[in-house]
Design a protein around this motif. Structure first.
Motif, mmCIF file in Angstrom:
data_model
loop_
_atom_site.group_PDB
_atom_site.id
_atom_site.type_symbol
_atom_site.label_atom_id
_atom_site.label_comp_id
_atom_site.label_asym_id
_atom_site.label_seq_id
_atom_site.Cartn_x
_atom_site.Cartn_y
_atom_site.Cartn_z
ATOM 1 N N ASN A 46 -2.818 3.174 -5.088
ATOM 2 C CA ASN A 46 -3.411 1.839 -4.533
ATOM 3 C C ASN A 46 -3.913 0.797 -5.234
ATOM 4 O O ASN A 46 -3.769 -0.122 -5.600
ATOM 5 N N HIS A 89 -2.661 -2.701 -6.532
ATOM 6 C CA HIS A 89 -3.630 -3.924 -6.152
ATOM 7 C C HIS A 89 -3.857 -4.567 -7.601
ATOM 8 O O HIS A 89 -3.888 -5.861 -7.700
ATOM 9 N N ASN A 112 0.904 -1.171 -0.059
ATOM 10 C CA ASN A 112 -0.049 0.013 -0.194
ATOM 11 C C ASN A 112 0.857 1.201 0.126
ATOM 12 O O ASN A 112 2.075 1.325 0.487
#
Length: 95
Positions: free
Chosen positions: A32, A36, A2
């Motif tokens: 982020n 991801h 993150n």
């Protein structure tokens, strides 16, 4: 992995970007989301996949380097707007 708000502020400072607090939060969310999404690639089984430098097969097509007839200086100078001592004369661009 993150990205924290502090990371975004640090990168913005290094980049000399003046971000508002709203922009900092938006960048944090967007970065982020990108990370991801990229982490999903780690789930792929790539054990039998050979490393490549290009998706498609690329090869150079080279011809033999051979002497061929070319234009004579007189033929070349026929296309010159102006000629001086056997050279193209063009307007000066430097002082």
């Amino acid at each position: 992995m993150n990205i924290s708000l502090e990371n975004v502020r640090h990168v913005a400072k290094l980049s000399r970007l003046n971000l508002t607090s709203g922009e900092e939060e938006l960048m944090t969310e967007q970065l982020n989301a990108i990370l991801h999404y990229a982490e999903k690639l780690n789930e792929l089984n790539t054990d039998d996949v050979e490393p490549t430098t290009h998706v498609l097969h690329v090869s150079n097509v080279m011809r033999e380097d051979e002497v061929r007839p070319s234009l004579t200086p007189e033929q070349v100078m026929r296309n010159a707007p102006e000629e001086e001592d056997g050279q193209f004369k063009v307007p000066a661009i430097l002082e």
